[in-house]
Design a protein around this motif. Structure first.
Motif, PDB file in Angstrom:
ATOM      1  N   LEU A   1     -20.672   7.984  21.786  1.00 33.45           N
ATOM      2  CA  LEU A   1     -19.747   7.158  20.994  1.00 33.45           C
ATOM      3  C   LEU A   1     -19.208   5.963  21.798  1.00 33.45           C
ATOM      4  CD1 LEU A   1     -18.165   6.662  18.409  1.00 33.45           C
ATOM      5  CD2 LEU A   1     -16.630   8.519  19.026  1.00 33.45           C
ATOM      6  N   PRO A   2     -18.638   6.186  22.985  1.00 31.46           N
ATOM      7  CA  PRO A   2     -18.141   5.013  23.716  1.00 31.46           C
ATOM      8  C   PRO A   2     -19.252   4.068  24.162  1.00 31.46           C
ATOM      9  CG  PRO A   2     -17.916   7.013  25.044  1.00 31.46           C
ATOM     10  CD  PRO A   2     -18.286   7.446  23.664  1.00 31.46           C
ATOM     11  N   ILE A   3     -20.388   4.628  24.563  1.00 26.99           N
ATOM     12  CA  ILE A   3     -21.430   3.739  25.100  1.00 26.99           C
ATOM     13  C   ILE A   3     -22.045   2.886  23.993  1.00 26.99           C
ATOM     14  CG2 ILE A   3     -23.711   3.664  26.198  1.00 26.99           C
ATOM     15  CD1 ILE A   3     -22.790   5.977  27.997  1.00 26.99           C
ATOM     16  N   LEU A   4     -22.424   3.529  22.882  1.00 18.96           N
ATOM     17  CA  LEU A   4     -23.015   2.747  21.793  1.00 18.96           C
ATOM     18  C   LEU A   4     -22.016   1.699  21.288  1.00 18.96           C
ATOM     19  CD1 LEU A   4     -24.850   5.662  19.989  1.00 18.96           C
ATOM     20  CD2 LEU A   4     -25.959   3.579  20.818  1.00 18.96           C
ATOM     21  N   SER A   5     -20.753   2.091  21.178  1.00 18.69           N
ATOM     22  CA  SER A   5     -19.730   1.141  20.713  1.00 18.69           C
ATOM     23  C   SER A   5     -19.612  -0.032  21.672  1.00 18.69           C
ATOM     24  CB  SER A   5     -18.370   1.832  20.585  1.00 18.69           C
ATOM     25  OG  SER A   5     -18.438   2.894  19.672  1.00 18.69           O
ATOM     26  N   ALA A   6     -19.598   0.267  22.973  1.00 16.08           N
ATOM     27  CA  ALA A   6     -19.452  -0.804  23.970  1.00 16.08           C
ATOM     28  C   ALA A   6     -20.605  -1.791  23.901  1.00 16.08           C
ATOM     29  CB  ALA A   6     -19.353  -0.199  25.371  1.00 16.08           C
ATOM     30  N   TYR A   7     -21.761  -1.313  23.470  1.00 16.98           N
ATOM     31  CA  TYR A   7     -22.911  -2.203  23.329  1.00 16.98           C
ATOM     32  C   TYR A   7     -22.949  -2.890  21.965  1.00 16.98           C
ATOM     33  CZ  TYR A   7     -25.159  -1.042  27.745  1.00 16.98           C
ATOM     34  OH  TYR A   7     -25.454  -0.931  29.080  1.00 16.98           O
TER      35      TYR A   7
ATOM     36  N   SER B   1     -28.323   7.025  25.100  1.00 16.13           N
ATOM     37  CA  SER B   1     -27.398   6.108  24.422  1.00 16.13           C
ATOM     38  C   SER B   1     -27.699   4.653  24.780  1.00 16.13           C
ATOM     39  CB  SER B   1     -25.947   6.428  24.811  1.00 16.13           C
ATOM     40  OG  SER B   1     -25.636   7.748  24.453  1.00 16.13           O
ATOM     41  N   VAL B   2     -27.883   4.389  26.069  1.00 17.41           N
ATOM     42  CA  VAL B   2     -28.149   3.001  26.478  1.00 17.41           C
ATOM     43  C   VAL B   2     -29.533   2.573  25.972  1.00 17.41           C
ATOM     44  CG1 VAL B   2     -28.378   1.407  28.427  1.00 17.41           C
ATOM     45  CG2 VAL B   2     -26.665   3.236  28.514  1.00 17.41           C
ATOM     46  N   PHE B   3     -30.492   3.471  26.094  1.00 13.69           N
ATOM     47  CA  PHE B   3     -31.855   3.178  25.602  1.00 13.69           C
ATOM     48  C   PHE B   3     -31.803   2.771  24.124  1.00 13.69           C
ATOM     49  CE2 PHE B   3     -35.651   4.686  23.364  1.00 13.69           C
ATOM     50  CZ  PHE B   3     -36.672   4.081  24.075  1.00 13.69           C
ATOM     51  N   THR B   4     -31.071   3.552  23.339  1.00 12.68           N
ATOM     52  CA  THR B   4     -30.978   3.287  21.896  1.00 12.68           C
ATOM     53  C   THR B   4     -30.281   1.966  21.625  1.00 12.68           C
ATOM     54  OG1 THR B   4     -30.959   5.648  21.440  1.00 12.68           O
ATOM     55  CG2 THR B   4     -30.048   4.224  19.742  1.00 12.68           C
ATOM     56  N   ALA B   5     -29.176   1.718  22.320  1.00 13.41           N
ATOM     57  CA  ALA B   5     -28.445   0.457  22.117  1.00 13.41           C
ATOM     58  C   ALA B   5     -29.363  -0.730  22.431  1.00 13.41           C
ATOM     59  CB  ALA B   5     -27.214   0.419  23.018  1.00 13.41           C
ATOM     60  N   LYS B   6     -30.141  -0.604  23.466  1.00 15.65           N
ATOM     61  CA  LYS B   6     -31.014  -1.712  23.873  1.00 15.65           C
ATOM     62  C   LYS B   6     -32.191  -1.894  22.911  1.00 15.65           C
ATOM     63  CE  LYS B   6     -28.849  -3.153  27.518  1.00 15.65           C
ATOM     64  NZ  LYS B   6     -28.394  -4.562  27.656  1.00 15.65           N
ATOM     65  N   LEU B   7     -32.704  -0.773  22.389  1.00 17.66           N
ATOM     66  CA  LEU B   7     -33.765  -0.892  21.369  1.00 17.66           C
ATOM     67  C   LEU B   7     -33.230  -1.645  20.162  1.00 17.66           C
ATOM     68  CD1 LEU B   7     -35.596   2.497  20.745  1.00 17.66           C
ATOM     69  CD2 LEU B   7     -36.520   0.463  21.852  1.00 17.66           C
TER      70      LEU B   7
ATOM     71  N   ALA C   1     -35.831  -1.359  27.673  1.00 16.62           N
ATOM     72  CA  ALA C   1     -34.751  -0.431  27.324  1.00 16.62           C
ATOM     73  C   ALA C   1     -34.668   0.703  28.355  1.00 16.62           C
ATOM     74  CB  ALA C   1     -34.953   0.126  25.916  1.00 16.62           C
ATOM     75  N   CYS C   2     -35.841   1.153  28.828  1.00 14.06           N
ATOM     76  CA  CYS C   2     -35.845   2.193  29.873  1.00 14.06           C
ATOM     77  C   CYS C   2     -35.257   1.645  31.162  1.00 14.06           C
ATOM     78  CB  CYS C   2     -37.266   2.688  30.156  1.00 14.06           C
ATOM     79  SG  CYS C   2     -37.898   3.804  28.915  1.00 14.06           S
ATOM     80  N   GLU C   3     -35.629   0.414  31.523  1.00 12.20           N
ATOM     81  CA  GLU C   3     -35.086  -0.204  32.752  1.00 12.20           C
ATOM     82  C   GLU C   3     -33.569  -0.307  32.657  1.00 12.20           C
ATOM     83  OE1 GLU C   3     -36.411  -0.815  35.496  1.00 12.20           O
ATOM     84  OE2 GLU C   3     -38.483  -1.454  35.316  1.00 12.20           O
ATOM     85  N   SER C   4     -33.077  -0.762  31.502  1.00 13.05           N
ATOM     86  CA  SER C   4     -31.623  -0.932  31.316  1.00 13.05           C
ATOM     87  C   SER C   4     -30.924   0.416  31.411  1.00 13.05           C
ATOM     88  CB  SER C   4     -31.315  -1.535  29.943  1.00 13.05           C
ATOM     89  OG  SER C   4     -31.942  -2.766  29.783  1.00 13.05           O
ATOM     90  N   ALA C   5     -31.507   1.413  30.734  1.00 14.15           N
ATOM     91  CA  ALA C   5     -30.871   2.734  30.696  1.00 14.15           C
ATOM     92  C   ALA C   5     -30.871   3.366  32.085  1.00 14.15           C
ATOM     93  CB  ALA C   5     -31.597   3.630  29.694  1.00 14.15           C
ATOM     94  N   ALA C   6     -31.996   3.242  32.785  1.00 18.02           N
ATOM     95  CA  ALA C   6     -32.084   3.841  34.126  1.00 18.02           C
ATOM     96  C   ALA C   6     -31.125   3.144  35.087  1.00 18.02           C
ATOM     97  CB  ALA C   6     -33.519   3.752  34.641  1.00 18.02           C
ATOM     98  N   ALA C   7     -31.006   1.820  34.968  1.00 14.68           N
ATOM     99  CA  ALA C   7     -30.090   1.077  35.845  1.00 14.68           C
ATOM    100  C   ALA C   7     -28.649   1.506  35.571  1.00 14.68           C
ATOM    101  CB  ALA C   7     -30.253  -0.423  35.627  1.00 14.68           C
ATOM    102  N   PHE C   8     -28.323   1.700  34.299  1.00 17.72           N
ATOM    103  CA  PHE C   8     -26.960   2.117  33.928  1.00 17.72           C
ATOM    104  C   PHE C   8     -26.669   3.509  34.497  1.00 17.72           C
ATOM    105  CE2 PHE C   8     -23.565   3.702  31.289  1.00 17.72           C
ATOM    106  CZ  PHE C   8     -22.800   2.588  30.956  1.00 17.72           C
ATOM    107  N   VAL C   9     -27.608   4.417  34.328  1.00 19.89           N
ATOM    108  CA  VAL C   9     -27.425   5.792  34.824  1.00 19.89           C
ATOM    109  C   VAL C   9     -27.260   5.785  36.346  1.00 19.89           C
ATOM    110  CG1 VAL C   9     -28.622   8.001  35.184  1.00 19.89           C
ATOM    111  CG2 VAL C   9     -28.571   6.963  32.905  1.00 19.89           C
TER     112      VAL C   9
END
Ligand code: PXL
Length: 265
Positions: free
Chosen positions: A22-28, A216-222, A231-239
């Motif tokens: 919820l917070p991550i998708l909202s923030a994106y 969550s980040v992967f989905t927001a980026k897709l 999207a994988c690069e973004s999500a992995a960098a965030f994690v």
């Protein structure tokens, strides 16, 4: 603005599932609607947990959603908890998909070669059936093994992961991303369509809930039209950043809150 429905449990304490999605998708910048499948006192890596199953409530929730003609541009599924929820997930796809909507399924049920507490092979079989509806699936290596009835091994190589990818192709028309692939001192995702592993720096600590953050980040980026690789690069960098920023004595999750303000930058 895109509107998503994320369907997973609400663990009151533990920085996982809905309390990260919820917070991550909202923030994106994604309007995030939730369908809590169960309320747990805390996630199942703690010493014991209470579990309130919300399955019986879901048909009534759907009734009001039908009346109000709600539609969603995407669905993100994580830890559902009970096999019966798979049929309800399909009802959600059938009843509430906006035109061109996408289904992202992280079939959360295990790690390190084992099922999480409370799951059994019946759940795995129900998830296997649900995957045919997915546009993207994000199993880790353990989940990929259970889904394809492959014996889990600790030390594997690229061929093993490729084979898992090929077997998963028989279960879904969706894009397959196997997460948490780890060998040779690196960690990455296997992107089955491209038959490649996207490698990242392997950090010395493992933390709980990072798969949910990745999804969550992967989905927001897709939804922001990034490619699967981006999207994988973004999500992995965030994690990775979350893990680095988490205090050493914080054992049950990652302190993603420390970097969330920068999510849109
Ligand atoms: O992070 C996955 C997850 C989600 N929800 C609950 C869990 C787990 C993993 O153990 O226990 C309740």
């Amino acid at each position: 603005m895109k509107r998503i429905l994320t369907m997973q449990d609400l663990s009151c304490v533990g920085q996982c599932s809905l309390t990260v999605a919820l917070p991550i998708l909202s923030a994106y910048g994604v309007e995030t609607c939730v369908l809590p499948t169960a309320v747990l006192s805390n996630h199942t890596m703690f010493k014991g947990w209470s579990y309130l199953d919300l399955t019986p409530q879901i048909p009534e929730i759907f009734g009001y959603w039908k009346k109000n003609e709600f539609k969603f541009d995407a669905f993100l599924l994580g830890y559902l908890g009970k096999a019966e929820l798979m049929d309800l997930a399909e009802d959600a796809f059938d009843g509430f998909s906006a035109k061109g909507s996408e289904i992202i399924i992280d079939p959360v049920f295990g790690d390190n070669g084992k099922l999480y507490g409370g799951f059994d092979l019946n759940y795995v079989a129900a998830m296997r059936r649900l995957l045919r509806r997915a546009d993207y699936i994000l199993p880790n290596v353990t989940e990929a093994c259970f889904l394809t009835e492959t014996k889990y091994i600790e030390e594997y190589d690229e061929n093993f992961v490729k084979e898992l990818g090929n077997k998963l192709k028989k279960l879904t028309h969706g894009k397959i991303i196997i997460t948490g692939v780890e060998f040779g001192g690196k960690i990455g995702e296997y992107i089955a369509d491209e038959e490649k592993i996207l490698w990242h720096e392997l950090l010395p600590v493992k933390k709980h809930g990072t798969g949910d953050i990745f999804a969550s980040v992967f989905t927001a980026k897709l939804l922001a039209k990034e490619s699967v690789t981006q999207a994988c690069e973004s999500a992995a960098a965030f994690v990775r950043e979350c893990i680095k920023k988490t205090d050493d004595n914080h054992f049950y999750g990652v302190q993603f809150e420390k970097i969330l303000n920068g999510a849109n930058k």
